[in-house]
Write an enzyme that holds these catalytic residues in place. Structure first.
Site, PDB file in Angstrom:
ATOM      1  N   ASP A  77      56.238  87.820  35.448  1.00 24.91           N
ATOM      2  CA  ASP A  77      56.619  89.585  34.689  1.00 24.91           C
ATOM      3  C   ASP A  77      57.905  89.358  34.264  1.00 24.91           C
ATOM      4  O   ASP A  77      58.562  88.866  34.559  1.00 24.91           O
ATOM      5  CB  ASP A  77      56.736  90.393  35.898  1.00 24.91           C
ATOM      6  CG  ASP A  77      56.537  92.219  35.489  1.00 24.91           C
ATOM      7  OD1 ASP A  77      57.625  92.541  35.183  1.00 24.91           O
ATOM      8  OD2 ASP A  77      56.124  91.721  34.921  1.00 24.91           O
ATOM      9  N   ASP A 101      57.854  92.387  40.335  1.00 24.22           N
ATOM     10  CA  ASP A 101      59.022  93.815  40.477  1.00 24.22           C
ATOM     11  C   ASP A 101      59.026  95.003  40.900  1.00 24.22           C
ATOM     12  O   ASP A 101      59.528  95.793  41.877  1.00 24.22           O
ATOM     13  CB  ASP A 101      60.259  93.955  40.580  1.00 24.22           C
ATOM     14  CG  ASP A 101      60.549  93.948  38.929  1.00 24.22           C
ATOM     15  OD1 ASP A 101      61.854  94.956  38.737  1.00 24.22           O
ATOM     16  OD2 ASP A 101      59.773  93.845  38.179  1.00 24.22           O
ATOM     17  N   ASP A 109      52.916  95.204  39.226  1.00 21.38           N
ATOM     18  CA  ASP A 109      52.536  94.069  39.778  1.00 21.38           C
ATOM     19  C   ASP A 109      51.989  94.058  41.001  1.00 21.38           C
ATOM     20  O   ASP A 109      51.823  92.791  41.707  1.00 21.38           O
ATOM     21  CB  ASP A 109      54.352  93.114  39.936  1.00 21.38           C
ATOM     22  CG  ASP A 109      55.169  93.423  38.236  1.00 21.38           C
ATOM     23  OD1 ASP A 109      56.250  93.495  38.620  1.00 21.38           O
ATOM     24  OD2 ASP A 109      53.780  93.266  36.924  1.00 21.38           O
TER      25      ASP A 109
END
Length: 734
Positions: free
Chosen positions: A96, A295, A299
């Site tokens: 990410d 995080d 996600d």
């Protein structure tokens, strides 16, 4: 790996039992008449011991335990062993962008306004709309407004639109803040702001459009700097052979700019939160074993869908809960460490399993007698047990080498590890194997020497280690009991020191110093006597209390010390017994020690009952105390609840029992030991593993008529030591 080991162990045990039965039968039928049963039993036991699959069962869990512990030291928390093992199989990793590759602390860098809006007013109303948002970009706008001291109006309504932005009502006005798609879907023209947004995106920044009451109000540019270690971590991940992807909901231009900064070739941009998990599953469908690193709350589904979910420890709790691995500090190099450590751990597991298999395959034939035809070699069960233990120790110690693992410093170190490191991976068990073979051959050869074949060898070794001198009598061996020598006669001075201010009922460190009475030099040649260096027996002057402790050398020549407790104030008679090297008789010393305080009333020493109960054990004393001859007394122990005789008493300090005898005035002292014999009259030694009971005979010599206090100490089957006290009247023998 663990499932494989468990499966092998499950099939291994029945096979070994069959092998042991076959071995026993062969040796029983083919052995010589004199010792065939002994050979058969010993060989079958050796086969069972050697074939124990302990090492197989230890290889995987030990390596996983050490590996996860080492990972924790590196700031990588691995939730379970499966995650550690699965990490070695990864072929693709999805990162990410926000908070993973970038620092996750974006800041407003530029504000471009449209229409009648100025920068402070636009920032204030946008910040008011973003107050309820948990997105890092929204937090950056709120922080920028507060840093500038702007007064924020209150938001009356707030709606987060995943992957787009927010829709809020502030001071009666509808406010939209988000990407271009959000405003376009609302029918708002952002053409005038598009060139500036494209320029910001090309620089790796995130442009956020703002509209008030369905009219474009401006552009707020937010920058989230890339972490300093991200580029290096990506390079190391590539060096590990992984395909690296970046996944983000940001626009394509910003995503490509950030990806270029860290050398990521595969970029998935403008991905909505619910689409992240779909992208992970698409990579899995293409044949990849995928790790997802993120995080945020958005996600979490992707982390749960990945083969290995990795959460940034500084992120949302939901992401951490959905992951298998957590990076405590948020350093992406922790992912590299986890993967490299996983590979090293699995290699260690394979080494351990290989060692265990090789050990069993090679030594089972030896244990079964494969070398007997060559030189009459049979593997002793004792050596088999030692070999089995060494196999487990080898596997465990090899797993402990994982503690030396270090985080790779660069991609080059991963692609081209030092030669020493590569050799070290396989040299340890090779060295252990060579050493084990050498030791095994040496011990096997030694076990066939004439010295090792002596029947009394084991007993003699025990008597030496316990400080029990032996003497031959009538073709057997018996322990030697020689009366002690008074310290004055032995030219020895004993000083018993009790700390000043010692309080009754509290532990005190008692120091005993032994010196040569003629030279004053410390006596440094003390040796074991009944497994200890000194017996210290303290009884109050009226014999109402009894303490038997064993001072140990302090490291200073001639000095021993022990922690002991004096139950009450008053005067105590302290008897010490010890032995010097080369002597068969103990040295005895008697001293008086006073513990300050009002002494309790003196208790009379009068003959009492011959049966008492101590800690659930009934102890009976049989026999007559007679003066001028050896009195044969017997202690009998039974379970006080069931009345069953206790036949599982254990050795206590190399004896079946210790008995201390003192006259009522405290002027005499004797320390005797139970003398147990079997049904044929042969002595029963207090060897480890030997049991006694229920009757323990002791031979006592009473010098003068009168009352005597006896304390018998015995070790129960549970290991507990009990003390039974009796008072007897010694009379003249008529």
């Amino acid at each position: 790996m663990q499932r494989l080991a468990d499966t092998v162990s499950a099939w291994f045990v029945p096979g070994v039992l069959i092998a042991a039965v076959v071995t026993f039968t062969v040796w029983a039928l083919a052995g010589s008449a004199g010792n065939h049963w002994t050979m058969a039993i010993g060989t079958a036991i050796a086969v069972l011991i050697i074939a124990c699959p302990c090492a197989l069962g230890l290889a995987t869990p030990t390596a996983v335990m050490v590996g996860t512990g080492k990972a924790a030291e590196l700031g990588v928390l691995i939730g379970n062993g499966d995650a550690l093992e699965q990490s070695r199989r990864l072929t693709a990793i999805v990162l990410d962008k926000t908070g993973t590759i970038t620092q996750g602390r974006p800041a407003v860098t530029r504000i471009r306004t449209a229409g009648q809006w100025d920068a402070p007013s636009l920032l204030a109303i946008a910040a008011a709309a973003e107050t309820g948002s948990e997105h890092p970009l929204g937090a950056a706008i709120v922080t920028a407004a507060r840093d500038r001291g702007l007064a924020l109006p209150s938001a009356e309504r707030f709606t987060a639109i995943p992957g787009r932005g927010i829709d809020a009502t502030v001071a009666g006005r509808r406010v939209l803040v988000g990407n271009a798609a959000l405003l376009t879907e609302a029918g708002i023209d952002v053409t005038a702001l598009t060139p500036q947004a494209s320029q910001a995106a090309a620089a790796g920044q995130t442009p956020m459009f703002a509209a008030v009451d369905s009219e474009a109000a401006g552009l707020i540019v937010v920058a989230d700097p890339v972490k300093p270690d991200s580029a290096g971590a990506v390079a190391q991940l590539k060096a590990l052979g992984l395909e690296v992807w970046m996944l983000t909901g940001d626009n394509a231009a910003t995503a490509q700019a950030v990806a270029a900064d860290v050398a990521i070739d595969h970029v998935l941009a403008e991905v909505l939160p619910h689409q992240k998990a779909e992208q992970v599953r698409a990579l899995q469908a293409a044949g990849h074993v995928v790790a997802m690193v993120g995080d945020g709350i958005n996600d979490a589904p992707a982390l749960a869908s990945a083969d290995v979910g990795v959460a940034i420890g500084t992120g949302a709790d939901v992401a951490i809960a959905a992951s298998d691995i957590t990076l405590v500090g948020g350093d992406l190099r922790g992912v590299v460490a986890a993967i490299a450590l996983s590979r090293r751990t699995v290699t260690t597991i394979k080494q351990g399993l290989g060692w265990a298999f090789a050990y069993n395959i090679l030594l089972i034939p030896v244990a079964a007698g494969a070398l007997f035809a060559w030189r009459g070699i049979l593997l002793s069960p004792v050596l088999a047990a030692a070999a089995m233990a060494m196999s487990s120790v080898s596997v465990v110690s090899n797993a402990q080498r994982l503690r030396r693992f270090r985080r790779p410093a660069s991609a080059r170190e991963i692609l081209h590890p030092p030669l020493r490191a590569r050799l070290g991976q396989y040299s340890y068990l090779t060295t252990v194997a060579a050493a084990a073979i050498a030791v095994g051959v040496g011990l096997t050869a030694a076990s066939h020497t004439n010295t090792a074949q002596r029947g009394m060898n084991g007993t003699l070794a025990w008597t030496e280690s316990a400080g029990m001198p032996m003497r031959p009598t009538m073709g057997t061996m018996m322990t030697t009991e020689i009366p002690p020598v008074d310290a004055a006669e032995a030219d020895v001075h004993v000083q018993v020191s009790v700390p000043a201010g010692t309080r009754p009922g509290l532990p005190a460190r008692v120091v005993v110093k032994v010196t040569d009475a003629r030279t004053g030099r410390p006596v440094s040649d003390l040796r074991l006597t009944h497994s200890v260096f000194m017996h210290l027996i303290a009884a109050r002057a009226d014999l109402a209390t009894f303490t038997h402790v064993h001072p140990r050398p302090t490291g200073t020549a001639g000095e021993l010390a022990v922690e002991m407790t004096f139950p009450t104030p008053g005067q105590y008679i302290v008897n010490t017994e010890f032995r010097r090297n080369g002597q068969l008789a103990d040295v005895h010393d008697r001293q008086l020690v006073t513990i300050a305080g009002p002494a309790p009333a003196r208790q009379p020493v009068t003959p009492g009952p011959r049966s008492i109960t101590v800690d659930g054990v009934r102890v009976d004393l049989h026999g007559q105390a007679q003066v001028g001859t050896t009195s044969d007394l017997t202690f009998s122990l039974t379970d006080a609840r069931t009345g069953q005789p206790l036949r599982n008493l254990q050795p206590y300090l190399a004896a079946a029992g210790h008995v201390v005898i003192m006259r009522a005035d405290g002027q005499t002292f004797a320390h005797e030991h139970a003398d147990v014999r079997d049904s044929s009259g042969a002595p029963v030694f207090a060897l480890p593993g030997t049991t006694f009971g229920p009757g323990l005979p002791v031979h006592v010599h009473f010098d003068t008529p009168g009352a005597y206090r006896l304390w018998g100490q015995f070790r129960l089957g549970s290991g507990q030591v009990i003390t039974a006290s009796f008072t007897v009247e010694a009379s003249m023998n008529h």
